[in-house]
Design a protein around this motif. Structure first.
Motif, PDB file in Angstrom:
ATOM      1  N   THR A  10      -4.798   6.562   6.234  1.00  0.00           N
ATOM      2  CA  THR A  10      -4.207   6.228   7.282  1.00  0.00           C
ATOM      3  C   THR A  10      -4.543   7.312   8.361  1.00  0.00           C
ATOM      4  OG1 THR A  10      -2.568   8.172   6.132  1.00  0.00           O
ATOM      5  CG2 THR A  10      -1.973   5.553   6.420  1.00  0.00           C
ATOM      6  N   SER A  11      -4.542   8.680   8.007  1.00  0.00           N
ATOM      7  CA  SER A  11      -4.957   9.794   8.774  1.00  0.00           C
ATOM      8  C   SER A  11      -6.405   9.689   8.888  1.00  0.00           C
ATOM      9  CB  SER A  11      -4.772  11.196   8.087  1.00  0.00           C
ATOM     10  OG  SER A  11      -5.360  11.572   7.371  1.00  0.00           O
TER      11      SER A  11
ATOM     12  N   ASN B  68       4.189   8.937  16.063  1.00  0.00           N
ATOM     13  CA  ASN B  68       2.942   7.774  16.077  1.00  0.00           C
ATOM     14  C   ASN B  68       3.218   6.664  15.073  1.00  0.00           C
ATOM     15  OD1 ASN B  68       0.625   6.727  17.307  1.00  0.00           O
ATOM     16  ND2 ASN B  68      -0.450   7.228  15.511  1.00  0.00           N
TER      17      ASN B  68
ATOM     18  N   GLU C 246       4.699   4.017  15.355  1.00  0.00           N
ATOM     19  CA  GLU C 246       4.226   2.479  15.657  1.00  0.00           C
ATOM     20  C   GLU C 246       3.013   2.433  16.067  1.00  0.00           C
ATOM     21  OE1 GLU C 246       6.974   0.648  15.363  1.00  0.00           O
ATOM     22  OE2 GLU C 246       8.286   2.362  14.844  1.00  0.00           O
TER      23      GLU C 246
ATOM     24  N   PRO D  14       0.910  -1.069   0.074  1.00  0.00           N
ATOM     25  CA  PRO D  14      -0.078  -0.074   0.100  1.00  0.00           C
ATOM     26  C   PRO D  14       0.795   1.148   0.087  1.00  0.00           C
ATOM     27  CG  PRO D  14       0.115  -1.017   2.326  1.00  0.00           C
ATOM     28  CD  PRO D  14       0.816  -1.969   1.200  1.00  0.00           C
ATOM     29  N   SER D  15       0.259   2.101  -0.736  1.00  0.00           N
ATOM     30  CA  SER D  15       0.882   3.524  -0.541  1.00  0.00           C
ATOM     31  C   SER D  15       0.742   4.224   0.574  1.00  0.00           C
ATOM     32  CB  SER D  15       0.468   4.654  -1.935  1.00  0.00           C
ATOM     33  OG  SER D  15       0.685   5.686  -1.687  1.00  0.00           O
ATOM     34  N   MET D  16      -0.166   3.965   1.652  1.00  0.00           N
ATOM     35  CA  MET D  16      -0.483   4.501   2.742  1.00  0.00           C
ATOM     36  C   MET D  16      -0.860   6.230   2.484  1.00  0.00           C
ATOM     37  SD  MET D  16       0.076   2.427   5.178  1.00  0.00           S
ATOM     38  CE  MET D  16       0.839   0.990   5.684  1.00  0.00           C
ATOM     39  N   THR D  17      -1.817   6.327   1.712  1.00  0.00           N
ATOM     40  CA  THR D  17      -2.235   7.770   1.374  1.00  0.00           C
ATOM     41  C   THR D  17      -3.085   8.080   2.540  1.00  0.00           C
ATOM     42  OG1 THR D  17      -4.658   6.916   0.617  1.00  0.00           O
ATOM     43  CG2 THR D  17      -2.640   6.839  -0.913  1.00  0.00           C
ATOM     44  N   LYS D  18      -3.254   9.496   2.407  1.00  0.00           N
ATOM     45  CA  LYS D  18      -3.914  10.346   3.531  1.00  0.00           C
ATOM     46  C   LYS D  18      -4.971   9.605   3.921  1.00  0.00           C
ATOM     47  CE  LYS D  18      -6.737  13.863   3.195  1.00  0.00           C
ATOM     48  NZ  LYS D  18      -7.970  13.945   3.223  1.00  0.00           N
TER      49      LYS D  18
ATOM     50  N   ILE E 205      -3.599   2.119  19.439  1.00  0.00           N
ATOM     51  CA  ILE E 205      -3.355   1.569  18.397  1.00  0.00           C
ATOM     52  C   ILE E 205      -4.470   1.849  17.452  1.00  0.00           C
ATOM     53  CG2 ILE E 205      -2.750  -0.550  17.090  1.00  0.00           C
ATOM     54  CD1 ILE E 205      -0.683   0.352  19.130  1.00  0.00           C
TER      55      ILE E 205
ATOM     56  N   ILE F  24       3.585  10.900   3.639  1.00  0.00           N
ATOM     57  CA  ILE F  24       2.216  11.080   3.297  1.00  0.00           C
ATOM     58  C   ILE F  24       1.711  12.496   3.084  1.00  0.00           C
ATOM     59  CG2 ILE F  24      -0.332  10.842   4.123  1.00  0.00           C
ATOM     60  CD1 ILE F  24       0.678   8.545   6.014  1.00  0.00           C
TER      61      ILE F  24
ATOM     62  N   TYR G  86      -0.549  11.865  14.924  1.00  0.00           N
ATOM     63  CA  TYR G  86      -1.442  10.397  14.232  1.00  0.00           C
ATOM     64  C   TYR G  86      -0.755  10.078  13.154  1.00  0.00           C
ATOM     65  CZ  TYR G  86      -5.350   7.408  13.435  1.00  0.00           C
ATOM     66  OH  TYR G  86      -6.298   6.299  13.252  1.00  0.00           O
ATOM     67  N   TRP G  87      -0.383  10.765  12.221  1.00  0.00           N
ATOM     68  CA  TRP G  87       0.141  10.469  10.746  1.00  0.00           C
ATOM     69  C   TRP G  87       1.326   9.316  11.207  1.00  0.00           C
ATOM     70  CZ3 TRP G  87      -0.648  13.781   5.782  1.00  0.00           C
ATOM     71  CH2 TRP G  87      -2.041  14.457   6.158  1.00  0.00           C
ATOM     72  N   PRO G  88       1.490   8.123  10.361  1.00  0.00           N
ATOM     73  CA  PRO G  88       2.507   7.217  10.446  1.00  0.00           C
ATOM     74  C   PRO G  88       3.610   7.493   9.372  1.00  0.00           C
ATOM     75  CG  PRO G  88       0.759   6.151   9.127  1.00  0.00           C
ATOM     76  CD  PRO G  88       0.351   7.663   9.558  1.00  0.00           C
ATOM     77  N   TYR G  89       3.610   8.105   8.389  1.00  0.00           N
ATOM     78  CA  TYR G  89       4.918   8.405   7.599  1.00  0.00           C
ATOM     79  C   TYR G  89       4.714   9.667   7.180  1.00  0.00           C
ATOM     80  CZ  TYR G  89       4.354   3.477   7.289  1.00  0.00           C
ATOM     81  OH  TYR G  89       4.267   2.007   7.696  1.00  0.00           O
TER      82      TYR G  89
ATOM     83  N   MET H  42       5.180   5.996  -2.209  1.00  0.00           N
ATOM     84  CA  MET H  42       5.450   4.942  -1.108  1.00  0.00           C
ATOM     85  C   MET H  42       5.990   5.314  -0.105  1.00  0.00           C
ATOM     86  SD  MET H  42       4.032   2.569  -2.848  1.00  0.00           S
ATOM     87  CE  MET H  42       4.210   1.070  -2.359  1.00  0.00           C
ATOM     88  N   PRO H  43       5.800   4.771   1.188  1.00  0.00           N
ATOM     89  CA  PRO H  43       6.418   5.121   2.278  1.00  0.00           C
ATOM     90  C   PRO H  43       7.871   4.934   2.520  1.00  0.00           C
ATOM     91  CG  PRO H  43       4.722   3.462   2.675  1.00  0.00           C
ATOM     92  CD  PRO H  43       4.765   3.654   1.260  1.00  0.00           C
TER      93      PRO H  43
ATOM     94  N   ASP I 178       2.989  13.770  -0.474  1.00  0.00           N
ATOM     95  CA  ASP I 178       1.991  13.293  -1.262  1.00  0.00           C
ATOM     96  C   ASP I 178       0.702  14.053  -1.422  1.00  0.00           C
ATOM     97  OD1 ASP I 178       0.882  11.322  -3.278  1.00  0.00           O
ATOM     98  OD2 ASP I 178      -0.409  10.351  -1.584  1.00  0.00           O
TER      99      ASP I 178
END
Lengths: 421, 183
Positions: free
Chosen positions: A276-277, B171, B173, A269-273, A287, B117, B111-114, B52-53, B120
């Motif tokens: 994720t957010s 965040n 993890e 996955p690209s982990m788009t906004k 978590i 993002i 909150y955002w993991p990477y 990608m991350p 992007d």
């Protein structure tokens, strides 16, 4: 007029009748209707619209007497006109198909005005042959069409409010609609492009101004994803992705990228906004869960519901919709006494996988306060949770994928309110 | 009457033979018009926005928070507020340490993991009224500013395709997958 017998067999407490009773009850209604119109010549009754030819044929919308049935809860983020949502007026609809003009909306940067002649679907990334497909060429491919729901995973999010909000069913639960979606299985196009062994996901991007993008596992794509071009028989409406959208049966609406332009095959996955957010599910331990794709089993009584009050004691039809992202609805149970006793609802004939299913029951309201609720069970055995059960393990203010039982309270005046048990 | 019956039978047989010959049981089984047109690498480069991350997909360019602050105040502050807090739309900074608390406050920083993002999303969708008008250097600078406001990087640290994926979000993890492949 036929009188409803007092010797009715009840299926559960507080007036829930056997689900088959609805047919018998119907026989008593109608015969007593009296016309208010003046009698015309020879003492025969003609209402005003029976006395002259009607409107010309051609283009037509709903009756002007039904114009109040429109999308509800239209709202956009501050400073924008196209980043928000509108809801399907589920309390005014019947059956399982949502008319396209009433399909809910959720956009992230407005509705683009796309010229199909300038639009192509581009497949690239981990493929042997990056390919472009015009609308014209897609029309020659195998098409499938299926009646399936689409639900925003933010639907019913207002139900996390600590106090029950007094809103119409549409405003609480109207981010769900059901259409006949037609288009090309995406597998055919990906096979033509040739997926490389490392390709495991796709990243789909729209051609709206936000280029809304989501990652989807290839497993789902190859199973039943389509490039949808048609909705209820006509080309997609602009608000539903014209000229094409990704459609993932049973999965959260946001991943069904509208105005689809590019599909990139990727290793992950690209982990788009927006994966994720947003559209992630925060637990109470801090978590967050990503990629909660299938929509949970769910049902809502749409009538009676807030704003549709009861006129007085007597026989009423309880009706509503049920659906599950995991398959068919197996049954829907109804309670009129706050969940102490339950009776099975009658399901309409069309019980399709990943589609809205219409349920009904007859109810004899005796004029006393009543608490009505529905509980859906799908063919995989998933049972719609109570509100209390739904909150277990979740952060207090997380609201995606809310599928708990909706409870409506009826007071002695026949007013219907959103209540928590 | 008799001839018309015979004609019907013959026509039916012909239809069966004809249909069977042209269409298999599954009419499209293995049959595809194969109309996809090969697209060039240059064209893919123009339409591919995926980041990608790992940093794959990030373009050339660079920017730091000092430059980013100037750009932010021009392009972003109206909606997101001064220092990325208290605007009419989402806070981009603050909320740190609240995610596992009673009232989680999700911001980019909390909150955002990477970090990828941020780049992007700005490149795809911002500024809201005129997406696509910022240069890659400007997007890197704005990304750096938001990271700096959240204490992830220093104000003069240069964000590039190499450094951005290494910026560790507070965040990072905090996420697991609900989806698992059926294999």
């Amino acid at each position: 007029m036929k009188k409803i017998s007092d010797n009715i067999n009840f299926a559960a407490n507080n007036g829930l009748l056997d689900r088959r009773f609805i047919l018998k009850a119907g026989l008593g209604i109608g015969g007593g209707l009296m016309s208010a119109s003046a009698l015309s010549s020879e003492g025969k009754d003609r209402l005003p619209w029976m006395k002259q030819p009607g409107m010309p044929m051609g283009q037509s919308g709903p009756s002007r007497y039904e114009e109040h049935i429109k999308r509800e809860g239209v709202g956009s983020q501050p400073g924008t006109t196209g980043s928000g949502a509108s809801r399907t007026p589920i309390e005014h609809l019947d059956g399982i198909i949502t008319p396209s003009r009433l399909h809910f909306e959720r956009h992230h940067s407005g509705i683009p005005d796309i010229d199909p002649a300038q639009h192509s679907l581009l497949i690239h990334g981990l493929v042997d042959r990056p390919l472009s497909f015009s609308m014209e060429s897609l029309a020659r491919y195998e098409h499938v069409s299926n009646i399936q729901f689409i639900e925003c995973s933010g639907n019913s999010g207002a139900m996390i409010s600590p106090k029950p909000l007094q809103r119409k069913a549409s405003n609480l639960h109207g981010l769900v609609s059901c259409s006949e979606w037609g288009g090309v299985p995406l597998k055919i196009l990906l096979d033509e492009a040739g997926i490389k062994p490392k390709g495991k996901w796709i990243v789909a991007s729209g051609s709206d101004a936000a280029m809304m993008s989501r990652s989807v596992p290839l497993e789902k794509i190859m199973d039943d994803a389509i490039i949808a071009t048609h909705q209820n028989g006509e080309p997609l409406r602009p608000s539903n992705g014209y000229p094409m959208r990704l459609f993932l049966p049973g999965w959260e609406g946001n991943a069904c990228v509208k105005w689809l332009r590019t599909i990139k095959v990727t290793s992950g996955p690209s982990m788009t906004k927006d994966e994720t957010s947003k559209y992630s599910d925060l637990r109470d331990d801090g978590i967050a869960e990503l990629f909660t794709f299938p929509m949970g089993v769910k049902s809502v009584i749409t009538s009676p519901s807030f704003s549709l009050n009861l006129a007085g004691p007597g026989i009423y039809q309880i009706k509503g919709i049920a659906w599950s992202g995991s398959g068919r609805i197996k049954n829907v149970e109804l309670s009129a006494d706050g969940g102490k006793t339950w009776a099975e609802a009658l399901l309409d004939e069309h019980i399709l996988p990943k589609a809205l299913t219409r349920f009904r029951s007859a109810w004899k309201w005796d004029g006393a306060p009543a608490t009505i609720m529905s509980r859906a069970i799908d063919e995989k055995g998933n049972i719609q949770p109570t509100r209390e059960q739904w909150f277990v393990g979740r952060a207090k203010n997380t609201f995606y994928h809310f599928n708990a039982i909706q409870t409506w309270g009826v007071n002695t005046a026949g007013e219907v309110n959103n209540v928590y048990l | 009457m008799f001839t018309s019956k015979i004609t019907k039978i013959v026509v039916n047989i012909l239809i069966i033979l004809f249909v069977e010959n042209i269409f298999a049981d599954d009419v499209f089984d293995g049959v595809s018009p194969q109309l996809g047109v090969i697209i060039s690498d240059d064209y893919i480069e123009q339409v591919d926005f995926v980041v990608m991350p790992s940093g794959e997909g990030l373009p050339k360019g660079s920017g730091n928070a000092l430059t980013g602050k100037v750009l932010y105040n021009i392009h972003c502050m109206a909606c997101h507020g001064p220092d990325a807090k208290g605007g009419i739309n989402g806070d981009l900074a603050g909320g740190h340490g609240t995610i596992s608390g009673p009232i989680p406050k999700k911001t980019v920083g909390s909150y955002w993991p990477y970090a990828t993002i941020i780049f992007d999303y700005i490149r795809r969708a911002m500024p809201y009224q005129s997406p696509g008008t910022l240069s890659n250097n400007e997007v890197y600078a704005l990304t750096a500013y938001i990271l700096n406001l959240n204490g992830v990087i220093g104000e003069d640290e240069l964000m590039t395709a190499q450094t951005l994926p290494k910026a560790k979000m507070t965040n990072s993890e905090g996420f697991i997958w609900a989806y698992s492949p059926s294999e």
